[in-house]
Design a protein around this motif. Sequence first.
Motif, PDB file in Angstrom:
ATOM      1  N   GLY A 161      -1.332  -7.659   7.090  1.00  0.00           N
ATOM      2  CA  GLY A 161      -0.230  -7.171   7.912  1.00  0.00           C
ATOM      3  C   GLY A 161       0.411  -5.887   7.453  1.00  0.00           C
ATOM      4  O   GLY A 161       1.583  -5.633   7.748  1.00  0.00           O
ATOM      5  N   ASN A 162      -0.331  -5.016   6.744  1.00  0.00           N
ATOM      6  CA  ASN A 162       0.249  -3.753   6.288  1.00  0.00           C
ATOM      7  C   ASN A 162       0.711  -2.885   7.449  1.00  0.00           C
ATOM      8  O   ASN A 162       1.742  -2.219   7.378  1.00  0.00           O
ATOM      9  N   LEU A 163      -0.068  -2.883   8.546  1.00  0.00           N
ATOM     10  CA  LEU A 163       0.301  -2.051   9.688  1.00  0.00           C
ATOM     11  C   LEU A 163       1.534  -2.601  10.386  1.00  0.00           C
ATOM     12  O   LEU A 163       2.365  -1.832  10.902  1.00  0.00           O
ATOM     13  N   VAL A 179       5.796   5.313  -2.330  1.00  0.00           N
ATOM     14  CA  VAL A 179       5.326   4.492  -3.447  1.00  0.00           C
ATOM     15  C   VAL A 179       3.918   3.969  -3.152  1.00  0.00           C
ATOM     16  O   VAL A 179       3.033   3.991  -4.014  1.00  0.00           O
ATOM     17  N   TYR A 180       3.718   3.510  -1.934  1.00  0.00           N
ATOM     18  CA  TYR A 180       2.406   2.998  -1.522  1.00  0.00           C
ATOM     19  C   TYR A 180       1.336   4.075  -1.698  1.00  0.00           C
ATOM     20  O   TYR A 180       0.275   3.828  -2.286  1.00  0.00           O
ATOM     21  N   ALA A 181       1.604   5.260  -1.174  1.00  0.00           N
ATOM     22  CA  ALA A 181       0.624   6.344  -1.240  1.00  0.00           C
ATOM     23  C   ALA A 181       0.334   6.732  -2.686  1.00  0.00           C
ATOM     24  O   ALA A 181      -0.824   6.989  -3.055  1.00  0.00           O
ATOM     25  N   ILE A 233      -5.527  -1.003  -2.688  1.00  0.00           N
ATOM     26  CA  ILE A 233      -4.605  -1.135  -1.569  1.00  0.00           C
ATOM     27  C   ILE A 233      -3.618  -2.277  -1.817  1.00  0.00           C
ATOM     28  O   ILE A 233      -2.429  -2.169  -1.510  1.00  0.00           O
ATOM     29  N   SER A 234      -4.110  -3.364  -2.373  1.00  0.00           N
ATOM     30  CA  SER A 234      -3.246  -4.520  -2.620  1.00  0.00           C
ATOM     31  C   SER A 234      -2.148  -4.187  -3.614  1.00  0.00           C
ATOM     32  O   SER A 234      -0.974  -4.535  -3.413  1.00  0.00           O
ATOM     33  N   ALA A 235      -2.503  -3.504  -4.700  1.00  0.00           N
ATOM     34  CA  ALA A 235      -1.503  -3.131  -5.697  1.00  0.00           C
ATOM     35  C   ALA A 235      -0.497  -2.146  -5.107  1.00  0.00           C
ATOM     36  O   ALA A 235       0.707  -2.220  -5.400  1.00  0.00           O
ATOM     37  N   ALA A 236      -0.986  -1.240  -4.262  1.00  0.00           N
ATOM     38  CA  ALA A 236      -0.089  -0.279  -3.622  1.00  0.00           C
ATOM     39  C   ALA A 236       0.916  -0.993  -2.714  1.00  0.00           C
ATOM     40  O   ALA A 236       2.111  -0.651  -2.696  1.00  0.00           O
ATOM     41  N   THR A 237       0.451  -1.974  -1.972  1.00  0.00           N
ATOM     42  CA  THR A 237       1.341  -2.727  -1.087  1.00  0.00           C
ATOM     43  C   THR A 237       2.385  -3.492  -1.885  1.00  0.00           C
ATOM     44  O   THR A 237       3.567  -3.531  -1.529  1.00  0.00           O
ATOM     45  N   LEU A 238       1.966  -4.129  -2.973  1.00  0.00           N
ATOM     46  CA  LEU A 238       2.902  -4.875  -3.806  1.00  0.00           C
ATOM     47  C   LEU A 238       3.957  -3.954  -4.419  1.00  0.00           C
ATOM     48  O   LEU A 238       5.135  -4.321  -4.503  1.00  0.00           O
ATOM     49  N   ALA A 258     -11.944  -4.676  -4.495  1.00  0.00           N
ATOM     50  CA  ALA A 258     -12.528  -3.393  -4.090  1.00  0.00           C
ATOM     51  C   ALA A 258     -11.484  -2.283  -4.166  1.00  0.00           C
ATOM     52  O   ALA A 258     -10.316  -2.484  -3.830  1.00  0.00           O
ATOM     53  N   ARG A 259     -11.907  -1.102  -4.607  1.00  0.00           N
ATOM     54  CA  ARG A 259     -11.034   0.071  -4.657  1.00  0.00           C
ATOM     55  C   ARG A 259     -11.261   0.942  -3.435  1.00  0.00           C
ATOM     56  O   ARG A 259     -12.265   0.816  -2.734  1.00  0.00           O
ATOM     57  N   LEU A 260     -10.337   1.855  -3.210  1.00  0.00           N
ATOM     58  CA  LEU A 260     -10.498   2.836  -2.143  1.00  0.00           C
ATOM     59  C   LEU A 260     -11.789   3.619  -2.358  1.00  0.00           C
ATOM     60  O   LEU A 260     -12.077   4.057  -3.479  1.00  0.00           O
ATOM     61  N   GLY A 261     -12.570   3.768  -1.309  1.00  0.00           N
ATOM     62  CA  GLY A 261     -13.812   4.519  -1.400  1.00  0.00           C
ATOM     63  C   GLY A 261     -15.011   3.687  -1.793  1.00  0.00           C
ATOM     64  O   GLY A 261     -16.147   4.157  -1.730  1.00  0.00           O
ATOM     65  N   GLU A 262     -14.795   2.430  -2.194  1.00  0.00           N
ATOM     66  CA  GLU A 262     -15.906   1.554  -2.577  1.00  0.00           C
ATOM     67  C   GLU A 262     -16.364   0.758  -1.364  1.00  0.00           C
ATOM     68  O   GLU A 262     -15.612  -0.026  -0.804  1.00  0.00           O
ATOM     69  N   GLU A 263     -17.596   0.968  -0.968  1.00  0.00           N
ATOM     70  CA  GLU A 263     -18.110   0.266   0.203  1.00  0.00           C
ATOM     71  C   GLU A 263     -18.434  -1.173  -0.145  1.00  0.00           C
ATOM     72  O   GLU A 263     -19.099  -1.459  -1.134  1.00  0.00           O
TER      73      GLU A 263
END
Length: 559
Positions: A111-113, A139-141, A150-155, A202-207
């Motif tokens: 539900g980030n969006l 902070v998220y960015a 993404i999860s750590a950024a959301t937290l 998974a990290r950003l950019g990791e398929e």
Amino acid sequence: MLFLSALLLAVAFLVGSLPLGHWLLGRAGVESRLNSAHNLGVENVLRRVGPRLAFASAALDAMKGFLAILMASSLGPEHGHVTVMAGLAAYLGHLNPPRFLYGATPPRGRGNLVLLGVLAGYAVTGALPLWATLVPVVVYAAVAGYWGFISAATLAALASLALLAALLPLAVGAKVALTALCLAGAWRFKENVGRILDGTEARLGEEVPLAGKRDDVVVAAFMIHPMNLHDFWSAQRFAWLRPLVEKGVVSEKTVRQMADEMRPMKVGELRGIRTAQGKEIRCYLLSAPLLPDRFRDAPELATRRAIEGARLAHELGAEVFGLGAFWSVVGNKGLDVQAAVPEITITNGGAYTSGTIKAAIPGILKHFAETGRDLGRATAGIVGANGVVAFGIARTIAPQVGKVIMIGRDLERLERSAATLRRAAKDTEIVTTTSYDTLREADLIFSATSDPNPVIFPEHVKEGVWIFDEGRPADVDESVTRVPGVRVIPGGLVTPPGSMTTNIDLQFGEGNVPACLAETLIIAATGEHDRKSLGAQTLTDNINFFVEEAQKLGFQVVD
């Protein structure tokens, strides 16, 4: 006014629960469950469905949060706390929608969006100062850009919003609603925190591969469980519990009760497996941390967790799901699990397990004879002879030895099996018993039980005996190796092709996996889903298939 406020909050919840993105992707022929940010990451959704559908779906989710805030703000600025509470209601609606909107198992998105739409609504309506709504976004960015999770950024963004809720001069109701919003979001990300600790997030950019998306990559999943509390601590997400249990702060009973309540989770990955034909096999390791005795005492719970594990495997993009260790016997040895989750192929690994034994036994008998012993006059003990695997071993070796001692728990069944062996090996003496003491006669011991604890101890064996241990967990206690001349040979182990790496110790030796896991990988690599092992019967044709295909793909039986 109280009634109108309650009505607006109820409407906000319903708006938040509307599966708009789910419906959009469904109309486009995309299974949204496989593109859930909960499992794969937002950037992977973009890769899978393309920018138009991804952004349209994202916009619809953000609109839900924004619209809920706009409706609540119609009460006026003096009821700003209701406006803030509407954001919480919309978010809870998205996280916990009525089942009739999605079916029995709604996608478990984060539900980030929706949260972004809520923040935009707060800014536009003045429920929060503009700068206060921008702080969580910044902070998220920053965290996403620096760390890649993404999860750590959301937290981190939620933590900053909770801090602002405490510092801003807001009504008590607004403060409580914002804090509850942050707590609900943080709780939703608990599994992602575990994955970060375990090294599987998974990290950003990791398929993250999905079944059928690339010709050179196939995806499988395999269900494991701890054999004891030591295994329970081996997962980093649970390591903090160990000192508390050792100091008596938390009881073992509490840990076991906690394990009963845990749904399946992703705890590891196998990477670097590449067949002789160049195909990569990615395997996710899933676990619901039930200890071995729970499979015996709570079979319905174990079956339910296996079904949940199959659904998670499907959501993660796997096309084959293997049941390992005691999972392999739940739900009628996988039949009930397959019936509950027909979208993914389920296997209990029985065929290739039997195949590895079939491949290993001739070599063991040959090496035994090469030591100068008379195989024709040797005595072989078969432990767990009531089982299919152990009886298969007995049937293979009976014509080649002088005496076979069949040990099991059901003497009547043993006698029926022995009668079959006597007809096939008329010159071999066949003895049945429930006593392990008779093993002291054996020159060779073959063991394949489903007992969670060791069953063979030093008092059961004589010096110089060879023991082929197919049990998982091991049937042979470690102390047996101290008996002079004893050789313990682990059975059912396979080395996959390539250079396999993993973040979790499977306890089968470096680079090795159990045969049941290897069967899962072989099905994924060959696409021969009809070869899956389910139920009590194992077809000889399937056993031969896995032995032959394993050799072609580059799998090697450990002997």
